[in-house]
Every structure is written in C-alpha cells, then in structure tokens.
Design an enzyme around this catalytic site. Structure first.
Site, PDB file in Angstrom:
ATOM      1  N   CYS A 142     -50.955 -51.435 -37.022  1.00  0.00           N
ATOM      2  CA  CYS A 142     -52.151 -51.490 -37.858  1.00  0.00           C
ATOM      3  C   CYS A 142     -52.259 -50.310 -38.824  1.00  0.00           C
ATOM      4  CB  CYS A 142     -53.400 -51.548 -36.986  1.00  0.00           C
ATOM      5  SG  CYS A 142     -53.542 -53.045 -35.991  1.00  0.00           S
ATOM      6  N   ASN A 143     -51.619 -49.204 -38.513  1.00  0.00           N
ATOM      7  CA  ASN A 143     -51.665 -48.041 -39.403  1.00  0.00           C
ATOM      8  C   ASN A 143     -50.731 -48.161 -40.587  1.00  0.00           C
ATOM      9  OD1 ASN A 143     -50.042 -47.404 -36.732  1.00  0.00           O
ATOM     10  ND2 ASN A 143     -48.904 -46.439 -38.400  1.00  0.00           N
TER      11      ASN A 143
END
Length: 359
Positions: A142-143
């Site tokens: 997700c980063n």
C-alpha cells in the site's frame, strides 16, 4: 560561472478508474451468506459503505465459486490492465496531454505478478510509443505509490520538459482467501479494486500543455519500522494453495506511533511546522489506521476528510488510495497558491512514506 538549478517537478494531473460493479458491505455479507456475528461486525463497523469489486463467478446453485490461484492471477491481469489504461487516459485528459507526450511510464501493483510487467501490457493495450522508458514496481504494498512517485520525480528531474506518468493498478479482488477465519475476514472486509494515474513534469513542457499546472514535489521521506517487518505481509498460504495477506491487529498502533518521526524528518530543514501544512492526503488504510495517524499527528476530521471519504466510498485501494484523495482535493478547489501539503502512505515493512508538496 553560472550555476544551473534543476527545475522542481510538479504534478500536472490525476486520473482514476474502478470496475463497473460495486457492492455495499451488507450486500457482500448476503452474497456470501455470512452469518457469523463477529465477521458481520467487522464488515459493518469498518467505516466503509461501498467497494468496487470483481466477485467470483456464480455456480449452478447461485453460490460463488472460489477461484484457484491461477484464475486469480488471470483476473488480476485483466483488471489491472483495463483499469490502468482507463486511469492513464483520464489523467492525460485532465492534463491536456496525449499518449505521444509520455516519455516515462511507471506501473505499481501488489495484487498479482506479471511478466512481462504491467507497463508493457499497458503500452501495448493503450498505444503508447513502444520506445517509452518504463519501470514496474511490484510487491511493495500500500505504500508503493509514493515509492514510485519518488522514482518518477527523479526521472522527471533528469529529463526536464518530458512527461512522466505513474499508474497504480490494484485488483484486490484477485488477492483474497475465503476460509472463514477472523484474520482473512478483516482483510476481505477492507480492500477494493481501483487504479490511479498521475502525470509529473519538471520544467516547461516540450510542447505546451493547456492545463500544465499543479503542486511542486519538494521532498520525500521514508521510514521502515523494522521491528514490525512481519506485521503486514502477502505470502504463500500452503493450506489454501494461494497467496494470502496477513494484517497484524497491532498495525494501526505501530504505524500511528511512528507517524510523527517520519513527518518531522520530512519537514526538517524546511522551516515548516505541522501547523503550516494546509492539506493532508493520507492513505485510506482502514478506520483504526486513520484514527491512529490522526491522533499522533494532531490532525482534525477536516484534515482527513478526503482520506475518510475515499475509505467510505471505495474501501482500501492499496497503493493508489492517496491519489483518489488527491483527486477529491482538486475537485474541492480548496488548495491555494503557496499552500503546502503532505502525502502519506503506509504498508508492509512496516513502512511509512511521505512527500511534501507546494501549490
């Protein structure tokens, strides 16, 4: 002697895309016949109202047929390419650029593995010049949108006047395990499908772009919480014969406790304080994650309004979530020249990524 200063890169436009089908949390519980009150509570107390998903096919009896890993990979390929192409097209439309203007394409995904990569498939499908330079960022989680944006910004600095495009395409419908446990139920209650693309340019474009305006990308800062490296992971589940996402219940508190450290590093040397930041665009990781980050950074509900509204309307879209929030900020027309903003994403590692922008 004349000193040449590289022009700052800036974001010119953003585009998003989702599947055609969306479902409320109530509808999903009914579709899969989930009656366990604990699981239902997870779904219904998630601060999510709807998610765009591509569900498993229906069997002869009307129930959903669970897909094998090979079928999930095929779903990821089809959905990621389709959504990725549409997001790029919308981004270029918002920017006033053409496919021929793209000099660099960076594609981000975690929800499936492809070789050739997503960048090659999107170039072929959309008709982008096959000479275009490209990069695939796979498996960061997700980063990864900000990790990739950092690389794209570096390319833009090295090629002033050339347009770089980053696209995050996440088919979370292709990354699930359905075994009835609370661990997988939390994951299945959270994620949605979506893609987001952003155009970046340093200096003046080689050809005039009618809408070539946007915030400058000033600085990036990262932090990996190495003591929590296994708290979020996507790895092989031998019992289920597929990849499975693991999310430790302590993740919100771990991420929240370290949010100040990376933001302070981002602002170090700039003369800025947190109170000088007018716009916060934080990854829609989940209600508890957002609350923990907000508390630790002293952010208000208003500060996080785009983050929470994206979670409400789409769920967690993984790497592209923060760009959905950025798109909502643009539509709101709240950013004024001279305003500062912070972009923040969180994911496996456990990792916090940040960027400082100025309009």
């Amino acid at each position: 002697m004349t000193t040449v200063t590289n022009p700052l890169a800036r974001i010119l436009g953003v585009g998003t895309a989702v599947p055609d089908t969306s479902y409320s949390q109530h509808e999903l519980l009914d579709i899969f016949g989930i009656s366990d009150p604990r699981v239902r509570s997870v779904f219904l107390n998630s601060a999510i109202e709807r998610r765009f998903l591509t569900l498993p096919p229906q069997g002869p009896d009307g129930t959903r047929v669970m897909e094998a890993q090979g079928e999930l990979l095929a779903k990821h390929k089809a959905q990621a390419v389709d959504m990725g192409v549409r997001a790029v097209q919308e981004c270029l439309k918002q920017t006033g650029a053409d496919l021929s203007d793209i000099g660099y394409l960076c594609c981000v995904t975690t929800t499936g593995f492809l070789t050739p990569g997503l960048s090659a498939l999107i170039i072929r499908e959309s008709g982008i010049d096959p000479h275009t330079s490209r990069l695939d960022v796979v498996g960061m989680g997700c980063n990864a949108g900000l990790n990739a944006l950092n690389a794209v910004t570096g390319w833009a600095h090295a090629h002033p006047g050339r347009l770089a495009v980053m696209v995050c395409a996440e088919a979370c419908s292709a990354a699930y395990v359905f075994d009835g446990t609370m661990r997988t139920s939390v994951v299945n209650s959270l994620f949605g499908d979506g893609s987001a693309a952003v155009a970046v340019l340093a200096g003046e474009p080689e050809l005039p772009l009618p809408q070539a305006e946007g915030p400058q990308l000033l600085k990036f800062a990262s932090y990996i919480i190495t003591d929590a490296i296994d708290a979020m992971r996507y790895d092989w589940d031998g019992e289920q014969d597929r990849f499975s996402f693991f999310l430790d219940p302590q993740v919100p508190y771990v991420v929240g406790a370290h949010a100040e450290r990376v933001v302070d590093r981002l602002l170090a040397g700039t003369g800025l304080r947190r109170s000088d930041i007018g716009h916060w665009l934080v990854h829609s990781g989940g209600k508890k994650v957002i609350d923990a980050v907000g508390v630790n950074l002293g952010l208000t509900r208003h500060d996080l309004r785009h983050t929470t509204s994206v979670l409400r309307d789409y769920g967690n879209l993984s790497s592209g979530s923060f760009l959905f929030s950025y798109q909502r900020l643009l539509r709101e027309r709240a950013a004024e020249p001279g305003d500062y903003g912070v972009l923040m994403t969180m994911g496996p590692g456990s990792t916090i990524e940040t960027a400082l922008v100025r309009w």
